[in-house]
Design an enzyme around this catalytic site. Structure first.
Site, PDB file in Angstrom:
ATOM      1  N   ASN A 175     -12.986  28.294  11.859  1.00 25.77           N
ATOM      2  CA  ASN A 175     -12.495  29.512  12.067  1.00 25.77           C
ATOM      3  C   ASN A 175     -12.040  29.501  13.689  1.00 25.77           C
ATOM      4  OD1 ASN A 175     -11.759  32.453  11.349  1.00 25.77           O
ATOM      5  ND2 ASN A 175     -12.984  32.741  13.131  1.00 25.77           N
ATOM      6  N   SER A 185     -15.677  43.172  17.869  1.00 28.60           N
ATOM      7  CA  SER A 185     -16.724  43.904  17.143  1.00 28.60           C
ATOM      8  C   SER A 185     -17.062  45.120  17.919  1.00 28.60           C
ATOM      9  CB  SER A 185     -17.946  42.951  17.055  1.00 28.60           C
ATOM     10  OG  SER A 185     -17.663  41.963  15.886  1.00 28.60           O
ATOM     11  N   LYS A 232     -29.638  38.669  16.310  1.00 28.69           N
ATOM     12  CA  LYS A 232     -29.278  37.646  15.598  1.00 28.69           C
ATOM     13  C   LYS A 232     -30.019  37.598  14.154  1.00 28.69           C
ATOM     14  CE  LYS A 232     -25.854  34.902  15.979  1.00 28.69           C
ATOM     15  NZ  LYS A 232     -24.575  35.014  16.717  1.00 28.69           N
ATOM     16  N   LYS A 281     -26.989  43.666  19.113  1.00 28.77           N
ATOM     17  CA  LYS A 281     -25.652  43.243  18.388  1.00 28.77           C
ATOM     18  C   LYS A 281     -25.871  41.720  18.127  1.00 28.77           C
ATOM     19  CE  LYS A 281     -21.392  44.228  17.005  1.00 28.77           C
ATOM     20  NZ  LYS A 281     -21.837  43.189  15.726  1.00 28.77           N
ATOM     21  N   THR A 311     -12.657  35.555  18.666  1.00 33.41           N
ATOM     22  CA  THR A 311     -13.444  34.573  19.210  1.00 33.41           C
ATOM     23  C   THR A 311     -12.509  33.504  19.989  1.00 33.41           C
ATOM     24  OG1 THR A 311     -15.311  34.455  18.080  1.00 33.41           O
ATOM     25  CG2 THR A 311     -15.388  32.993  19.231  1.00 33.41           C
TER      26      THR A 311
END
Length: 421
Positions: A219, A350, A105, A69, A189
């Protein structure tokens, strides 16, 4: 000047954690290297009719605990070393939060600001065309990262569906809500980091109305500012790629965010907010109780770490502090809440999205927040207890916590001692 790579420096954390645990040598041998890294060149048709090529990578670092992931970033300075290091960190991040994932990644070396929207879509779809045999809901699950967003994830998921001939929303997370995305993903996050600080505030020596400086007002930085200000804390300084501003009495967070959304840099709003423009690196030295690095890797080094006045650092960015800077901060008594714990709210939500996609049943926002809060507080408390019990930094405690879980999974397949009898 050291010849160590970013991954070499990251592996120092693995070695330090291994010294605190009785684990088989097979474990560290397996985790020292990525399982697979694929490099390709994406060629797309530009709006002017020409063709242009872009380097791209996907790394699956370790899948012992489940499918890999990790996000996909679009950045002009991306390289294979960065991708593999980020995948290593994701391996430990997922283990810290006890998610059934390994680490992965991806990246494309591109400045997305120089592409039209149509070119950006072509490039996003080209990435999936190139890596369709690598990604998959049971093998490797991408998500947004630097300069990628929900729409880009939607394009990528759609391209995968067209290639496979079936709708597989669980192949990618961070999608638009209408395409199977999860509520609560956008600020996850920052929210995870906010929950962590709030839960450990008394242990960290932070008052309920503490001051905050945020390096990187993208963000994660914006959402952290909003959550922290709403909790009656004072955001005194922020920075972006073009500059920084400081106001000891506090900044108007909502005006800052509105200005950023309209295309302004934070320095452009200094006069309106009654703030002083400072150099980006000066933000580290402002008077603040909590420093939040939310930009890119290696922003805090041995050259500037000593200037930090904050008593706590919350790593919302991946790898913002070098090992040498860590040593300086430890010597100053600064508590660092490490990235593999502090910014793991994103991968946790996620995971929630992946679960919802697979079961075809979606949770409301309150349930998302409650589930995230429970996991952050549970793992944050466990790591804090390890740090206190073993008298190590919170970073070392986080790696010890994660490595224990990874070691259990790796050793379950058999180690040298088992096969040698």
């Amino acid at each position: 000047m050291s010849d160590d790579t970013l991954l070499d420096r990251a592996l120092i954390r693995l070695e330090e954690a291994a010294n605190h645990l009785q684990i088989d040598a097979d474990v560290t041998e397996k985790l020292k290297y990525p399982r697979e890294t694929t490099k390709t060149r994406l060629t797309i048709r530009m709006d002017d009719g020409s063709r242009k090529s872009f380097l791209a990578w996907r790394c699956r670092y370790d899948d012992t605990r489940g499918p890999t992931k990790g996000g996909i970033r679009f950045h002009p300075e991306s390289n294979i070393e960065e991708v593999e290091t980020l995948a290593f960190w994701m391996t430990f991040k997922c283990a810290v939060m006890n998610l059934p994932y390994g680490g992965g990644k991806g990246a494309i070396r591109v400045d997305p600001h120089k592409l039209s929207r149509a070119e950006l879509e072509r490039l996003s779809r080209a990435y999936v065309q190139a890596f369709a045999n690598i990604i998959g809901p049971d093998r490797d699950i991408p998500a947004p990262d630097v300069y990628t967003n929900a729409m880009i994830m939607g394009w990528m998921a759609d391209e995968y569906n067209q290639i496979t001939g079936q709708v597989s929303p669980a192949v990618i997370t961070g999608k638009p809500i209408a395409l199977g995305g999860s509520l609560g993903r956008t600020d996850a996050t920052a929210r995870g980091g906010f929950y962590l600080v709030r839960h450990l505030a008394s242990e960290l020596g932070l008052d309920k109305d503490h001051s905050v400086a945020i390096q990187g007002f993208g963000n994660a930085g914006q959402f952290y500012a909003r959550l922290s200000a709403a909790d009656r804390n004072t955001v005194v300084a922020v920075s972006d790629s073009a500059g920084a501003i400081y106001r000891p009495g506090g900044l108007d967070v909502e005006k800052l965010i509105a200005g950023k959304n309209s295309g302004c840099h934070v320095a452009d709003m200094a006069s309106e907010l009654g703030a002083t423009v400072i150099a980006p690196d000066e933000l580290l030295a402002v008077e603040a109780d909590l420093l939040v690095p939310a930009a890119l890797e290696d922003m805090i080094t041995r050259h500037n770490a000593d200037a930090i006045k904050a008593k706590v650092v919350l790593e919302l960015a991946n790898g913002p502090i070098t090992p040498e800077a860590d040593t300086v901060l430890n010597g100053k008594g600064v508590i660092v809440l490490p990235d593999i714990l502090a910014n793991a709210g994103g991968v946790t939500v996620s995971y929630f999205e992946w679960v919802q996609n697979r079961q075809g049943y979606y949770w409301d926002l309150e349930e998302i927040h409650a589930r995230l809060l429970k996991i952050v507080e549970r793992e944050g408390r466990a790591i804090w207890d390890i740090a206190c019990k073993r008298d190590v930094s919170v970073r070392s405690a986080a790696y010890i916590h994660a490595l224990g879980r990874l070691a259990t999974a790796i050793e379950a397949h058999g180690t040298q001692s088992f096969f040698a009898g």
